[in-house]
Design an enzyme around this catalytic site. Structure first.
Site, PDB file in Angstrom:
ATOM      1  CG  ASN A   9      -1.904   1.253   1.683  1.00 42.35           C
ATOM      2  OD1 ASN A   9      -1.475   2.071   0.225  1.00 42.35           O
ATOM      3  ND2 ASN A   9      -2.442   1.392   2.495  1.00 42.35           N
ATOM      4  CE  LYS A  11      -0.265   3.347   4.697  1.00 42.26           C
ATOM      5  NZ  LYS A  11      -0.034   3.456   6.488  1.00 42.26           N
ATOM      6  CG  HIS A  94      -5.864   1.976   5.324  1.00 36.87           C
ATOM      7  ND1 HIS A  94      -4.631   2.919   6.735  1.00 36.87           N
ATOM      8  CD2 HIS A  94      -4.619   1.002   5.192  1.00 36.87           C
ATOM      9  CE1 HIS A  94      -3.877   2.377   6.484  1.00 36.87           C
ATOM     10  NE2 HIS A  94      -3.629   1.669   6.031  1.00 36.87           N
ATOM     11  CD  GLU A  96      -2.774   5.797   6.435  1.00 42.08           C
ATOM     12  OE1 GLU A  96      -2.520   5.692   5.848  1.00 42.08           O
ATOM     13  OE2 GLU A  96      -2.148   4.770   7.028  1.00 42.08           O
ATOM     14  CD  GLU A 164      -3.234  -2.051   7.782  1.00 37.28           C
ATOM     15  OE1 GLU A 164      -2.026  -2.535   7.129  1.00 37.28           O
ATOM     16  OE2 GLU A 164      -3.644  -1.025   7.456  1.00 37.28           O
ATOM     17  N   GLY A 170       3.508   2.204  10.670  1.00 36.81           N
ATOM     18  CA  GLY A 170       3.599   3.367  10.738  1.00 36.81           C
ATOM     19  C   GLY A 170       4.631   4.198  11.638  1.00 36.81           C
ATOM     20  CB  SER A 210       5.486  -1.285  11.708  1.00 36.53           C
ATOM     21  OG  SER A 210       5.451  -0.387  12.074  1.00 36.53           O
TER      22      SER A 210
HETATM   23  P1  13P Z   1       3.404   0.838   7.204  1.00 36.57           P
HETATM   24  O1  13P Z   1       3.447  -0.361   6.940  1.00 36.57           O
HETATM   25  O2  13P Z   1       3.786   1.874   6.995  1.00 36.57           O
HETATM   26  O3  13P Z   1       3.577   0.692   9.347  1.00 36.57           O
HETATM   27  O4  13P Z   1       2.446   0.637   6.764  1.00 36.57           O
HETATM   28  C1  13P Z   1       1.007  -0.238   7.119  1.00 36.57           C
HETATM   29  C2  13P Z   1      -0.392   0.581   6.712  1.00 36.57           C
HETATM   30  O5  13P Z   1      -1.148   1.102   6.562  1.00 36.57           O
HETATM   31  C3  13P Z   1      -1.045  -0.466   5.045  1.00 36.57           C
HETATM   32  O6  13P Z   1      -1.652  -0.653   4.922  1.00 36.57           O
END
Ligand code: 13P
Length: 254
Positions: A9, A11, A94, A96, A164, A170, A210
């Site tokens: 992903n 983003k 997601h 976010e 997640e 992150g 992560s």
């Molecule tokens: P990270 O791998 O940067 O922690 O992000 C995970 C994520 O949100 C994947 O959709």
């Protein structure tokens, strides 16, 4: 036997030319790794360019979001029909999207239904906040999100779930393999309650938060974990290749 899926992903990162360079840097090495479904989820504007670059390969394409309506006066939105001709997967719900764009379980559910209707495979994201875990609410939050996302969905065919935990996204603070496996068991159990164990047992469930080349094996060796949804590490060609390589190696032993 469930499909093992590693999805990147990206983003809101990469311009179109950066996206193309990233795909070119990974494409051949990823293609050489067998037994793992590899999915790239670039920003909308790069879907077409990335699609061209992976056209005759086993790599799959995913979008990061979509609207639930098929068309209409929704300025700035991208519809399921538009994506259906372009990609195979779409990440939905997601954290976010839930946090910054107000996506409720109801909205996620409409999107899941719309994706399935046009033949896309939704990667449905669920996950608890740190304070929810600390207050002992993880199970309640997760089951509510799973149930909410799947309301009125007739079967689990083509459904993928990504667990997640928000505190692991992150932050460099990944869950442990055991923590992720325990929560994913809860997700599978809830799907079994809703659809029966035979269907629930077929759904690939990924861990996200992560994930790196150094820790992916810890997750993939767990019984219930079928892949990873990778954020930051999917933007580095060598790291993403390492994640897929490690996954293939673990899967071979599983
Ligand atoms: P990270 O791998 O940067 O922690 O992000 C995970 C994520 O949100 C994947 O959709």
């Amino acid at each position: 036997m469930r499909t093992t899926i590693i999805a990147g992903n990206w983003k809101m990162n990469t311009t179109v030319s950066e996206a193309m360079a990233l795909v070119k840097a990974m494409r051949n090495k990823l293609e050489a790794i067998n037994g793992v479904e590899k999915v790239l989820c670039p920003p909308f504007v790069s879907l077409t360019a990335v699609r061209e670059l992976i056209l005759n390969s086993s790599l799959k394409l995913g979008a990061q979001n979509m609207h639930f309506e098929e068309k209409g006066a929704y300025t700035g939105e991208v519809s399921p029909l538009m994506l259906a001709g372009l990609c195979q997967y779409v990440v939905l719900g997601h954290s976010e999207r839930r946090q910054y764009f107000g996506e409720s379980d109801e909205i996620v559910n409409k999107k899941v239904q719309a994706a399935l209707k046009v033949g896309l495979k939704p990667i449905i994201c669920v996950g608890e906040k740190l304070e929810e875990r600390e207050k002992g609410l993880m199970e309640e939050v997760i089951t509510r999100q799973v149930k909410g996302a799947l309301a009125s969905v007739p079967s689990l065919e083509r459904v993928v779930v990504a667990y997640e935990p928000i505190w692991a996204i992150g932050t460099g603070r990944a869950a442990t393999g055991e923590q992720a496996n325990d929560t994913i068991s809860i997700i599978r159990h809830e799907m079994g309650r809703l659809y029966g164990a035979a269907q629930a047992d077929m759904v690939p469930i990924q861990y996200g938060g992560s994930v790196t080349g150094a820790n992916v094996a810890e997750f993939l060796c767990q019984k219930e974990i079928d892949g990873a949804l990778v954020g930051g590490a999917s933007l580095k060609a060598d790291e993403f290749i390492a994640i897929v390589e490690q996954t293939a190696a673990v899967k071979g032993k599983k």
